[in-house]
Structures are given as C-alpha cells and as structure tokens.
Design an enzyme around this catalytic site. Structure first.
Site, PDB file in Angstrom:
ATOM      1  N   SER A  50       3.164  -2.079  10.323  1.00 26.37           N
ATOM      2  CA  SER A  50       4.621  -2.321  10.546  1.00 26.37           C
ATOM      3  C   SER A  50       5.254  -3.554  10.142  1.00 26.37           C
ATOM      4  O   SER A  50       6.215  -4.003  10.899  1.00 26.37           O
ATOM      5  CB  SER A  50       5.187  -1.704  11.910  1.00 26.37           C
ATOM      6  OG  SER A  50       4.593  -0.474  12.259  1.00 26.37           O
ATOM      7  N   GLU A  54      -5.446  -4.620  10.709  1.00 26.91           N
ATOM      8  CA  GLU A  54      -4.473  -3.617  10.707  1.00 26.91           C
ATOM      9  C   GLU A  54      -4.711  -3.109  12.114  1.00 26.91           C
ATOM     10  O   GLU A  54      -5.642  -2.040  11.920  1.00 26.91           O
ATOM     11  CB  GLU A  54      -4.231  -2.819   9.490  1.00 26.91           C
ATOM     12  CG  GLU A  54      -4.159  -3.475   8.133  1.00 26.91           C
ATOM     13  CD  GLU A  54      -3.431  -2.468   7.229  1.00 26.91           C
ATOM     14  OE1 GLU A  54      -2.568  -2.571   6.681  1.00 26.91           O
ATOM     15  OE2 GLU A  54      -4.081  -1.379   7.295  1.00 26.91           O
ATOM     16  N   ASN A  62       1.083  -1.161   0.086  1.00 23.99           N
ATOM     17  CA  ASN A  62       0.072  -0.008  -0.045  1.00 23.99           C
ATOM     18  C   ASN A  62       1.016   1.362   0.076  1.00 23.99           C
ATOM     19  O   ASN A  62       1.340   1.457   1.092  1.00 23.99           O
ATOM     20  CB  ASN A  62      -1.004  -0.114   1.182  1.00 23.99           C
ATOM     21  CG  ASN A  62      -1.572   1.328   1.420  1.00 23.99           C
ATOM     22  OD1 ASN A  62      -1.771   2.117   0.482  1.00 23.99           O
ATOM     23  ND2 ASN A  62      -2.219   1.456   2.558  1.00 23.99           N
ATOM     24  N   LYS A  94       0.064   4.354  -0.241  1.00 25.68           N
ATOM     25  CA  LYS A  94      -0.427   5.378   0.025  1.00 25.68           C
ATOM     26  C   LYS A  94      -0.180   6.773  -0.721  1.00 25.68           C
ATOM     27  O   LYS A  94      -0.245   6.521  -1.866  1.00 25.68           O
ATOM     28  CB  LYS A  94       0.166   5.435   1.796  1.00 25.68           C
ATOM     29  CG  LYS A  94      -0.232   4.441   2.586  1.00 25.68           C
ATOM     30  CD  LYS A  94      -0.018   4.538   4.131  1.00 25.68           C
ATOM     31  CE  LYS A  94      -0.363   3.195   4.803  1.00 25.68           C
ATOM     32  NZ  LYS A  94      -0.304   3.448   6.244  1.00 25.68           N
TER      33      LYS A  94
END
Ligand code: PGA
Length: 261
Positions: free
Chosen positions: A219, A174, A10, A12
C-alpha cells in the site's frame, strides 16, 4: 554508505498490451523533466505478454530512465515445463530484474523457499537481478513470529549465493496484511524489520549487507513515500496498485528522489 534508491512497479495481472504501452509512455513522460542521474532506479514489471511491447516503448524513447522487470521466472534453462518462462527468455525481452517469492506466488502457486532460492541462483547466473520478496501474515505478526519468519525466508532465499551476487540483489519486505489493503505498515516498524533483514544478510555475507537494497512494499502511495524514504534502512518501494497510474507512480518516484536528494 549511500545506496541508490529503487522504485519498482509491480503491475501484477493487469493491463493489455496497449495499456502497458500507454502506461510505459506515461511514466516516461512524467519523468521527462528530471535528470537520469538524480532519479532512483525506476523499474516497471508488466506481465510476460507485455514485456516485449513495454521494452520497445522504452528503447524507442531512449531516455534510459526506466528499467524492465518481470514478475516471475522458472529456474530451469529449458525443457518440458509447459507454461514456464526462463531467465534467458526474460533477458531476451530486455528484462534486467525479476521479482521472485511474492506472497501471491507463495500463496496461490505454492512457491516454496527452496524454489525461490533456485530462482535467485538462476537469475543471477543469467546476468539479471532478483527482487526477492518476504513478509509475514497478520496471524504471524499477532503471534509475535514476524522476525523469525522473515529471517528464515531470507536465509533460505540467499543460501549458497556469492557475496558479490548478494550485494547486487534486491529484497522487498512486504507485510502480507499491508498488500492491496490500503493499510500501510508504520514506517518506523517497516524500518525496524528491514534493519533486521539487513542484519540477517550481514550475518551471512558481511559487508554485502551495506550494498543490498531492501525495499518496503504494501500500500505504498504518493502520500506515504516521503516518510518511508526518510528512514535509515528503507532503500525504496515495491509498488502495486499505485504503479498502475502513471501520475501516482511518478509522484512516488519524485517523492523518493526529493527525500534522498
Ligand atoms: P500494493 O501491492 O502496493 O497494491 O499493496 C504491493 C505488492 O504486492 O507488491
């Protein structure tokens, strides 16, 4: 039942177009020596503005080892919705997956469970696959409501879908406190929550729960992936920060592959 792992990046709100092309090519170069059949399903999710360019880089290479995903969509098929992008538009740029319900979208863009459910339905009706995100805040975890909160997010997101569609879909657990903080959730605890999610899917859709792939995100790093992938219910990872460098993303992909080989 063996489920093919997924490693999804991802990106972002990062990368200009040329950065996206370079990163796409870097990932493919890093995967060159591996057989497609041995690899997990590898997905990259650039911003809307780089989808076309990333898709061109993927198709020019022709290795077929990396699939394209988007980070959001709108559920209506067309119309006066300034700033939004439809499922068909994403398909047109080569997307196969769409991330929905990311905690950043829930938090900053007021995305609700109801909207996520509508998006999931539109994505599946359009022939793409949703990656449905869920997760608890630190406050919810400390208040002991993690499981009930996540089960509720999942029930609402999947409401009214067909068993067949659920089996093809992807969920990403998540924990919000683990996103971008460097604080990875303990692998046994992530596995426990993911097994609880799978159980919730089983209560709603029976054996589709054995097919749906449920990822961990928060993370994830090259150093954490092997332990995460060694757990019974974790089917892969949704990776943010560590997906922005080809070498760390490729290490996560190959780390996952090594465990599931
Ligand atoms: P992170 O992000 O890997 O940087 O924690 C994960 C995500 O938000 O999908």
């Amino acid at each position: 039942m063996s489920r093919r792992p997924i490693i999804a990046g991802n990106w972002k709100m990062h990368n200009l177009m040329q950065d996206a092309i370079d990163l796409t090519n870097g990932v493919m170069a890093g995967l060159k020596e591996y057989n497609k059949e041995d690899l997990p399903t590898v997905i990259i999710a650039p911003t809307f503005t780089s989808l076309y360019a990333a898709n061109k880089a993927l198709t020019d290479c022709g290795c077929g080892k990396v699939r394209l995903g988007a980070q959001n969509c709108y559920f209506e098929p067309k119309g006066a919705f300034t700033g939004e992008v439809t499922v068909e538009m994403l398909k047109d740029t080569g997307c196969e997956y769409v991330i929905i319900g990311h905690s950043e979208r829930r938090q900053y863009f007021s995305e609700t469970d109801e909207m996520i459910n509508k998006k999931a339905k539109a994505i599946l009706a359009g022939g793409l696959l949703p990656i449905i995100c869920c997760g608890e805040t630190l406050e919810q975890r400390e208040a002991g409501v993690t499981d009930s909160h996540i089960a509720s997010q999942i029930r609402k997101a999947l409401d009214g879908l067909s068993t067949e569609d659920v089996a093809k879909s992807v969920i990403a657990y998540e924990p919000i406190w683990a996103i971008g903080t460097g604080k990875t959730c303990d692998a046994d605890e992530a596995n426990r929550v993911i097994a609880m999610i799978r159980n919730t899917v089983r209560e709603m859709f029976g054996s589709a729960a054995d097919q749906i792939r449920i990822l961990y995100g928060g993370s994830v790093k090259p150093e954490t992936i092997e332990e995460q992938m060694s757990k019974s219910d974790i089917d892969g990872a949704l990776v943010g920060g560590a997906s922005l460098k080809a070498d760390s993303f490729v290490k996560i992909v190959t780390g996952a592959m090594a465990v599931r080989a």
